[in-house]
Motif scaffolding. Structure first.
Motif, short mmCIF file in Angstrom:
data_model
loop_
_atom_site.label_atom_id
_atom_site.label_comp_id
_atom_site.label_asym_id
_atom_site.label_seq_id
_atom_site.Cartn_x
_atom_site.Cartn_y
_atom_site.Cartn_z
N LEU A 67 0.90 -1.22 -0.06
CA LEU A 67 0.05 0.00 0.05
C LEU A 67 0.80 1.25 -0.05
N VAL A 68 1.91 1.04 -0.77
CA VAL A 68 2.73 2.40 -0.80
C VAL A 68 2.84 2.65 -2.47
N SER A 69 3.48 3.96 -2.76
CA SER A 69 3.57 4.31 -4.33
C SER A 69 4.60 3.46 -4.91
N GLN A 70 4.45 3.23 -6.23
CA GLN A 70 5.49 2.39 -6.94
C GLN A 70 6.93 3.05 -7.10
N SER A 71 6.72 4.61 -6.89
CA SER A 71 7.96 5.46 -6.75
C SER A 71 8.72 5.31 -5.55
N LYS A 72 8.10 5.07 -4.30
CA LYS A 72 9.03 4.65 -3.30
C LYS A 72 9.65 3.37 -3.61
N ILE A 73 9.10 2.40 -3.96
CA ILE A 73 9.94 1.07 -4.30
C ILE A 73 11.27 1.49 -5.34
N SER A 74 10.61 2.14 -6.20
CA SER A 74 12.06 2.38 -7.07
C SER A 74 13.12 3.37 -6.42
N ARG A 75 12.80 4.41 -5.58
CA ARG A 75 13.69 5.12 -4.80
C ARG A 75 14.46 4.20 -3.78
N LEU A 76 13.77 3.28 -3.23
CA LEU A 76 14.32 2.34 -2.25
C LEU A 76 15.46 1.58 -3.19
N GLU A 77 15.01 1.01 -4.10
CA GLU A 77 15.92 0.20 -4.83
C GLU A 77 17.15 0.96 -5.46
N ASN A 78 17.12 2.35 -5.93
CA ASN A 78 18.23 3.05 -6.47
C ASN A 78 18.97 3.57 -5.65
N GLY A 79 18.56 3.63 -4.24
CA GLY A 79 19.73 4.14 -2.93
C GLY A 79 19.40 5.70 -2.80
N ARG A 80 18.05 6.19 -3.59
CA ARG A 80 18.02 7.62 -3.56
C ARG A 80 17.14 8.00 -2.29
N ARG A 81 16.67 6.97 -1.56
CA ARG A 81 15.71 7.24 -0.49
C ARG A 81 16.31 6.62 0.72
N SER A 82 16.21 6.89 1.75
CA SER A 82 16.72 6.61 3.09
C SER A 82 15.62 5.35 3.53
N ILE A 83 16.43 4.13 3.74
CA ILE A 83 15.83 2.99 3.98
C ILE A 83 15.67 2.55 5.21
N SER A 84 14.33 2.43 5.98
CA SER A 84 14.10 2.23 7.38
C SER A 84 14.36 0.63 7.48
N GLN A 85 14.54 0.27 8.78
CA GLN A 85 14.49 -1.25 8.94
C GLN A 85 13.13 -1.89 9.01
N ARG A 86 12.03 -1.12 9.20
CA ARG A 86 10.67 -1.43 9.05
C ARG A 86 10.47 -1.74 7.45
N ASP A 87 11.07 -0.87 6.47
CA ASP A 87 10.85 -1.17 5.08
C ASP A 87 11.60 -2.35 4.59
N VAL A 88 12.47 -2.61 5.24
CA VAL A 88 13.46 -3.98 5.17
C VAL A 88 12.31 -5.05 5.54
N ARG A 89 12.01 -4.99 6.66
CA ARG A 89 11.28 -6.06 7.26
C ARG A 89 10.04 -6.45 6.23
N ASP A 90 9.31 -5.38 5.89
CA ASP A 90 8.07 -5.60 5.24
C ASP A 90 8.56 -6.14 3.80
N LEU A 91 9.52 -5.73 3.22
CA LEU A 91 10.00 -6.09 2.01
C LEU A 91 10.34 -7.47 1.99
N CYS A 92 11.26 -8.02 3.21
CA CYS A 92 11.53 -9.28 3.19
C CYS A 92 10.15 -10.26 3.28
N GLY A 93 9.23 -9.73 3.94
CA GLY A 93 7.93 -10.34 4.20
C GLY A 93 7.55 -10.74 2.95
N VAL A 94 7.14 -9.66 2.13
CA VAL A 94 6.66 -10.02 0.76
C VAL A 94 7.43 -10.80 -0.08
N TYR A 95 8.86 -10.80 -0.21
CA TYR A 95 9.54 -11.51 -0.78
C TYR A 95 9.62 -13.15 -0.37
#
Length: 285
Positions: A37-65
């Motif tokens: 339930l986030v924007s596609q641009s957020k995922i893109s920014r996380l993956e290209n290193g242009r946005r700060s990544i929180s531990q919660r972001d990592v936890r949520d993404l690892c759950g999805v994957y």
């Protein structure tokens, strides 16, 4: 992660790992965004290193994957924590090109083409002061001094005793002829460039006027390369209100080929040093 690795570089590496996990799962960035339930641009920014990544972001993404290996999750969480640390430049306040400084601090080599000015890593303090004052006429004295201090601090990368930055600079002859500050400032500046060019890890070439049209005619750019093969090379193009960072292999390759043409058309190292010294003598008259 080694403490010497900088925040932006950490984010890039973490983003690459997250992209790899997504691709292994066979998901698109849009699908992941819908799940979280986030924007596609957020995922893109996380993956290209242009946005700060929180531990919660990592936890949520690892759950999805559906990452089952807790060691991988813990490692990525630690990378996220480390990526939120601040580099030395944050002590100077808001620096517009802090992302670039971060990359430059961790780079193994830097190739740059400068059409108008002496490149920042080779600037003397008087030259840097006059240049910043001229380029940013509405900037306060305090902000000019802050920018100068940052520029001088950056130069520690090429004066480091161990593992200094390998620097290759192609200077358009215009950068030697454009009087920044005064003739004395220019003389001292060019003498400094000539002296620095004798260091084994620094190469300076001059692109003479009589070359005519050339591949760098559209302006300044730099190519940063890193020791870790996991870190892709980056092309940096400085702008007035925003900067451009190119990381896709075809883009980097195009600028690399352009740079090879510039090096081939420029005077060789000895001829370049002689040209710089000759122009410096002209300023002494």
């Amino acid at each position: 992660m080694a403490s010497s690795v900088n925040p932006t570089v950490r984010r890039r590496r973490l983003g690459q790992e997250l992209r790899r996990l997504r691709e292994q799962k066979g998901m698109t960035a849009e699908e992941v965004a819908e799940r979280l339930l986030v924007s596609q641009s957020k995922i893109s920014r996380l993956e290209n290193g242009r946005r700060s990544i929180s531990q919660r972001d990592v936890r949520d993404l690892c759950g999805v994957y559906e990452v089952e290996d807790q060691r991988i999750v813990d490692s990525l969480m630690q990378m996220a924590k480390d990526s939120r640390q601040q580099g030395w430049w944050h002590a100077f306040g808001d620096i517009p090109y802090s992302v670039y400084i971060d990359l430059e601090t961790d780079a193994e080599s830097l190739r740059t083409y400068e059409p108008q000015i002496i490149t920042g890593l080779l600037q003397t303090r008087p030259y840097a002061e006059a240049l910043i004052q001229g380029a940013l006429p509405e900037t306060s004295v305090a902000d000019v001094e802050k920018r100068v201090q940052v520029r001088i601090r950056r130069q520690e990368r090429i004066s480091a005793e161990h593992n200094p930055l390998r620097l290759w600079v192609v200077l358009d002859e215009a950068s030697l002829r454009r009087v920044v500050g005064s003739r004395q400032v220019m003389r001292e500046q060019l003498e400094h460039v000539a002296e620095m060019s004798q260091l084994p890890h620094i190469t300076v070439q001059v692109l003479p006027f009589d070359v005519g049209a050339h591949p760098g005619i559209n302006g300044q750019y730099s190519i940063l390369e890193f020791a870790d093969t996991a870190d892709s090379s980056v092309v940096y193009i400085e702008g007035v209100t925003s900067d451009l960072y190119l990381e896709k292999a075809p883009d980097v390759q195009k600028y690399t080929v352009m740079y090879e043409h510039l090096r081939a058309q420029a005077l060789n190292v000895e001829q370049s040093r002689q040209r710089i010294e000759d122009v410096a003598k002209e300023y002494a008259r």
